[in-house]
Design a protein around this motif. Structure first.
Motif, short mmCIF file in Angstrom:
data_model
loop_
_atom_site.label_atom_id
_atom_site.label_comp_id
_atom_site.label_asym_id
_atom_site.label_seq_id
_atom_site.Cartn_x
_atom_site.Cartn_y
_atom_site.Cartn_z
N GLU A 183 5.43 36.91 15.85
CA GLU A 183 5.93 37.98 16.72
C GLU A 183 7.40 37.81 17.06
N ARG A 184 7.98 36.63 16.86
CA ARG A 184 9.39 36.43 17.19
C ARG A 184 10.27 36.32 15.95
N ALA A 185 9.66 36.33 14.77
CA ALA A 185 10.44 36.14 13.54
C ALA A 185 11.50 37.22 13.37
N MET A 186 11.17 38.46 13.72
CA MET A 186 12.10 39.57 13.52
C MET A 186 13.27 39.58 14.49
N CYS A 187 13.29 38.64 15.43
CA CYS A 187 14.44 38.47 16.31
C CYS A 187 15.08 37.09 16.16
N ASP A 188 14.24 36.07 15.98
CA ASP A 188 14.75 34.69 15.92
C ASP A 188 15.17 34.26 14.52
N GLY A 189 14.70 34.96 13.50
CA GLY A 189 14.98 34.51 12.15
C GLY A 189 14.12 33.31 11.80
N PHE A 190 14.52 32.60 10.72
CA PHE A 190 13.68 31.52 10.19
C PHE A 190 14.45 30.21 10.01
N TYR A 191 15.54 30.06 10.73
CA TYR A 191 16.41 28.89 10.55
C TYR A 191 15.64 27.58 10.76
N VAL A 192 15.93 26.61 9.89
CA VAL A 192 15.30 25.29 9.97
C VAL A 192 16.39 24.22 9.95
N ALA A 193 16.33 23.29 10.89
CA ALA A 193 17.31 22.21 10.92
C ALA A 193 17.13 21.32 9.68
N CYS A 194 18.22 20.89 9.11
CA CYS A 194 18.20 20.05 7.90
C CYS A 194 18.53 18.59 8.22
N VAL A 195 18.34 18.19 9.47
CA VAL A 195 18.84 16.89 9.93
C VAL A 195 18.20 15.71 9.19
N HIS A 196 16.99 15.90 8.66
CA HIS A 196 16.31 14.80 7.99
C HIS A 196 16.21 15.01 6.48
N ALA A 197 16.91 15.99 5.96
CA ALA A 197 16.93 16.21 4.51
C ALA A 197 17.80 15.12 3.88
#
Length: 285
Positions: A183-197
């Protein structure tokens, strides 16, 4: 009436004054906490439900044994945005929408449908939940997969909008795990932190995913801004402004009346005290 009595009286008036100004608390969102009333078409988004277990993202051959396919989940959320908004933000997009808000809401839904047709096929494929969890770090409380997404704060990776009905004092952080996540994807987007990549390939893939998410968020802000520009909430804003001034004037009136009442009471008490003292003097004489 001594000093303590005056303090109690004044405090009582202030409490009454505050109650008048603040009014009743805002009601919570209409969505049921147990989510049993979620429409059948959206049941697939409810974690731990049978529909969720049988969803395309959980049965994906690519990620079936890796926690599920976040790419497919995101694609579905983008396509189902109108239905998700209609249910989870019914005050703006559903039957509860005010007449003056309906045209704006319909324009936004049309914009989301157009965006889904343009961007749906560009969602990067094959992003398994286990990989994203490893890159971002686990958070079992995060809905629906147990890793943080779209929770980056005011750094441009999520839109400025909310996509759920909420109390006026709600903070963005309190909305993250409120319902099913989609329900929040269409406002928050899908960003994922890459800190452990760690590896170069992981870093590249994570960055590519976030590039897609940022592009989606910018287009969300564009379509919603266009709808607001085409259908500004002028009548609502004017009403709210008048309501605020009316409340302030009423509050000021109450405060003045309270002050006058206190002055009258104090004068009467003072006269009584003087009369009592005079009687005592005569009696002693």
């Amino acid at each position: 009436m001594g000093k303590q009595g005056w303090r109690v009286a004044f405090l009582a008036i202030l409490v009454g004054f505050a109650a008048l100004v603040s009014g009743p608390a805002a009601s919570a969102a209409p969505v049921g906490e147990d989510l049993r009333d979620v429409p059948a078409a959206l049941q697939k988004y409810v974690p731990r439900s049978e529909a969720f277990a049988n969803s395309p993202w959980m049965t994906s051959p690519t990620c079936k044994d890796k926690g599920g396919d976040f790419s497919i989940w995101a694609s579905n959320a983008i396509q189902d945005t109108p239905a998700l908004l209609t249910y989870f933000q019914a005050s703006a997009f559903g039957p509860q929408a005010k007449p003056e808000d309906q045209a704006r809401g319909q324009a936004m839904l049309a914009g989301y449908r157009d965006l889904a047709s343009r961007i749906g096929g560009t969602v990067p494929a094959g992003y398994c939940v286990d990989d994203l969890t490893r890159w971002a770090g686990p958070n079992p409380a995060m809905t629906p997969f147990g890793f943080p997404w779209g929770v980056t704060g005011k750094d441009g990776h999520q839109s400025i909008y909310f996509c759920t009905d909420r109390a006026p004092d709600a903070q963005r952080g309190t909305e993250y795990n409120r319902y099913v996540g989609a329900e929040r994807a269409m406002c928050d987007g899908f960003y994922v932190a890459c800190v452990h990549a760690q590896s170069t390939d992981d870093q590249s893939r994570c960055a590519a995913w976030n590039t897609f998410s940022d592009r989606y968020v910018r287009q969300v802000e564009q379509l919603r801004g266009d709808a607001i520009g085409q259908h500004p909430a002028m009548a609502t804003a004017a009403f709210e402004t008048r309501t605020e001034w009316g409340g302030l004037l009423a509050a000021a009136g109450v405060l003045v009346a309270a002050g006058v009442l206190l002055l009258v009471i104090r004068r009467r008490v003072t006269r009584l005290q003087r009369s009592d003292r005079g009687g005592d003097d005569v009696h002693r004489t």
